[in-house]
Design a protein around this motif. Structure first.
Motif, PDB file in Angstrom:
ATOM      1  N   ARG A   1       0.770  -1.194   0.003  1.00  0.00           N
ATOM      2  CA  ARG A   1      -0.036   0.132  -0.182  1.00  0.00           C
ATOM      3  C   ARG A   1       0.727   1.332  -0.028  1.00  0.00           C
ATOM      4  NH1 ARG A   1      -4.688  -2.317   4.365  1.00  0.00           N
ATOM      5  NH2 ARG A   1      -6.283  -2.958   2.794  1.00  0.00           N
ATOM      6  N   LEU A   2       1.995   1.179   0.765  1.00  0.00           N
ATOM      7  CA  LEU A   2       3.051   2.253   0.803  1.00  0.00           C
ATOM      8  C   LEU A   2       3.682   2.871  -0.488  1.00  0.00           C
ATOM      9  CD1 LEU A   2       4.530   1.810   4.430  1.00  0.00           C
ATOM     10  CD2 LEU A   2       3.077   3.718   3.646  1.00  0.00           C
ATOM     11  N   ASP A   3       3.969   1.442  -1.237  1.00  0.00           N
ATOM     12  CA  ASP A   3       4.603   1.739  -2.651  1.00  0.00           C
ATOM     13  C   ASP A   3       3.634   2.256  -3.464  1.00  0.00           C
ATOM     14  OD1 ASP A   3       6.900   0.462  -1.699  1.00  0.00           O
ATOM     15  OD2 ASP A   3       6.159  -1.509  -2.197  1.00  0.00           O
ATOM     16  N   LEU A   4       2.257   1.821  -3.349  1.00  0.00           N
ATOM     17  CA  LEU A   4       1.265   2.406  -4.336  1.00  0.00           C
ATOM     18  C   LEU A   4       0.841   3.949  -4.047  1.00  0.00           C
ATOM     19  CD1 LEU A   4      -1.328  -0.809  -4.399  1.00  0.00           C
ATOM     20  CD2 LEU A   4       0.229   0.405  -6.522  1.00  0.00           C
ATOM     21  N   CYS A   5       1.030   4.108  -2.622  1.00  0.00           N
ATOM     22  CA  CYS A   5       0.900   5.662  -2.324  1.00  0.00           C
ATOM     23  C   CYS A   5       2.074   6.467  -2.743  1.00  0.00           C
ATOM     24  CB  CYS A   5       1.050   5.807  -0.561  1.00  0.00           C
ATOM     25  SG  CYS A   5      -0.546   5.115   0.259  1.00  0.00           S
ATOM     26  N   ALA A   6       3.066   6.066  -2.945  1.00  0.00           N
ATOM     27  CA  ALA A   6       4.428   6.784  -3.218  1.00  0.00           C
ATOM     28  C   ALA A   6       4.292   6.674  -5.017  1.00  0.00           C
ATOM     29  CB  ALA A   6       5.583   5.896  -2.926  1.00  0.00           C
ATOM     30  N   GLN A   7       3.554   5.973  -5.661  1.00  0.00           N
ATOM     31  CA  GLN A   7       3.141   5.895  -6.985  1.00  0.00           C
ATOM     32  C   GLN A   7       2.295   6.890  -7.433  1.00  0.00           C
ATOM     33  OE1 GLN A   7       2.568   2.001  -9.000  1.00  0.00           O
ATOM     34  NE2 GLN A   7       1.164   3.083 -10.295  1.00  0.00           N
ATOM     35  N   MET A   8       1.477   7.122  -6.615  1.00  0.00           N
ATOM     36  CA  MET A   8       0.228   8.180  -6.541  1.00  0.00           C
ATOM     37  C   MET A   8       0.843   9.416  -6.329  1.00  0.00           C
ATOM     38  SD  MET A   8      -3.481   8.018  -4.901  1.00  0.00           S
ATOM     39  CE  MET A   8      -4.872   9.107  -5.364  1.00  0.00           C
ATOM     40  N   LEU A   9       1.836   9.651  -5.328  1.00  0.00           N
ATOM     41  CA  LEU A   9       2.357  10.931  -5.037  1.00  0.00           C
ATOM     42  C   LEU A   9       3.365  11.545  -6.151  1.00  0.00           C
ATOM     43  CD1 LEU A   9       3.346  10.183  -1.430  1.00  0.00           C
ATOM     44  CD2 LEU A   9       1.705  12.004  -1.966  1.00  0.00           C
ATOM     45  N   ARG A  10       3.673  10.581  -6.878  1.00  0.00           N
ATOM     46  CA  ARG A  10       4.484  11.232  -8.126  1.00  0.00           C
ATOM     47  C   ARG A  10       3.990  11.751  -8.937  1.00  0.00           C
ATOM     48  NH1 ARG A  10       7.610   6.181  -7.063  1.00  0.00           N
ATOM     49  NH2 ARG A  10       6.762   5.077  -8.645  1.00  0.00           N
TER      50      ARG A  10
ATOM     51  N   HIS B   1       9.633  14.523  -6.226  1.00  0.00           N
ATOM     52  CA  HIS B   1       9.160  14.003  -7.471  1.00  0.00           C
ATOM     53  C   HIS B   1       8.054  14.656  -8.475  1.00  0.00           C
ATOM     54  CE1 HIS B   1      10.914  10.659  -5.214  1.00  0.00           C
ATOM     55  NE2 HIS B   1      11.101  10.092  -6.143  1.00  0.00           N
ATOM     56  N   ARG B   2       8.034  16.227  -8.056  1.00  0.00           N
ATOM     57  CA  ARG B   2       7.240  16.714  -9.092  1.00  0.00           C
ATOM     58  C   ARG B   2       7.756  16.538 -10.307  1.00  0.00           C
ATOM     59  NH1 ARG B   2       7.433  22.298  -5.575  1.00  0.00           N
ATOM     60  NH2 ARG B   2       5.487  21.567  -4.198  1.00  0.00           N
TER      61      ARG B   2
END
Length: 302
Positions: A250-259, A301-302
């Motif tokens: 879930r954290l990895d997917l959150c990171a993907q979304m944050l990017r 990661h903007r």
């Protein structure tokens, strides 16, 4: 026999290795000792260039306990030969070859004669995401004749010649390195054993329901036609804990979304959408996995 001045040089070199590369023990081999170490940081790329002869470095369980094992060492042989051992594998690297060593398992490196190699640290979490916890073939000689190995060398050289790489660019270079080496590192059988197929199916089931509140070990076991105890044992054989795997996924997917999100999108909402109902817990867990807060991660990661 190592003379006094050589012994001092050896001890200084070994101390430097332990400071830069993690905990290693060592012993002199027959012949003249030589040891040099250069380390560089380029964004998220950590590179160590070792030139050595007449020495053996090794990691036992004792060294692993006192060192960070959240890495794999990607070893690029630049000049000469070096022997490496891990698990039941023994290989000799020649100039232009590559191999992968798991920092969490005992290993041994031999430099009987002068040679030079570059070690690139690959974060364990990147390999976990790409290999999905399937077996990674360590201490396997990847020959310089392989196109993927040649491309990996070019990527390494390009990265080293660009010290101004940003953290985002260097992270992308690490991802690219794993993608290049994955086909030759991943152990594949024409027919996966039944247990491996079942594990893959469980991971797919988790991904399909990753946002669901009911995603718990009891539900996963029921849907997969096994007992909860068998589910725990299946993950334990991979060195995993079911609940921890779900949280990290879930954290990895959150990171993907944050990017890919805008600054005005609330961080709490992103965490909530992937199953983190408490923002404080989400922020703490995210920082533990990625080393920075969700807000800082999005800025980088903007």
């Amino acid at each position: 026999m190592v003379c006094a001045s050589e012994k001092d040089q050896y001890q200084q070199w070994l101390a430097q290795i332990n400071q830069v590369c993690g905990s290693f023990a060592g012993r002199p081999l027959t012949g003249e000792f030589f040891g040099e170490l250069e380390s560089t940081w380029t964004g998220n790329l950590k590179l160590s260039t070792v030139t050595a002869s007449g020495v053996n470095l090794f990691r036992t369980r004792q060294e692993i306990k006192t060192s960070n094992d959240a890495w794999f060492y990607t070893v690029f042989q630049i000049e000469g030969e070096a022997g490496l051992e891990q698990d039941d594998r023994q290989i000799v690297l020649n100039s232009g070859d590559i191999t992968l060593i798991d920092a969490s398992r005992p290993c041994s490196i031999y430099w009987p004669e002068k040679s030079r190699q570059i070690s690139l640290l690959l974060p364990r979490q990147i390999l976990e995401q790409h290999f999905r916890f399937q077996e990674v073939s360590c201490a396997q000689k990847l020959s310089r004749t392989l196109p993927t190995v040649q491309l990996s060398y070019r990527l390494l050289q390009e990265s080293m010649s660009n010290p101004a790489l940003s953290e985002t660019e260097s992270e992308a270079a690490l991802e690219a390195m794993v993608c290049l080496l994955r086909p030759v590192l991943q152990q594949r059988d024409s027919m996966q054993p039944r247990k491996e197929r079942q594990f893959t199916q469980v991971l797919t089931l988790i991904d399909d329901h990753i946002q669901a509140e009911h995603l718990r070990p009891e539900w996963i076991a029921s849907e997969s036609g096994m007992s909860v105890r068998s589910l725990y044992r299946m993950f334990a054989e991979k060195g995993l804990v079911v609940a921890q795997y779900i949280k990290n996924r879930r954290l990895d997917l959150c990171a993907q979304m944050l990017r890919g999100t805008r600054d005005d999108e609330k961080l709490a909402g992103i965490g909530y959408s992937w199953g983190f109902t408490d923002h404080s817990h989400f922020s703490t867990a995210f920082k533990q996995r990625f080393g920075i807060s969700p807000g800082e991660y999005r800025k980088r990661h903007r």
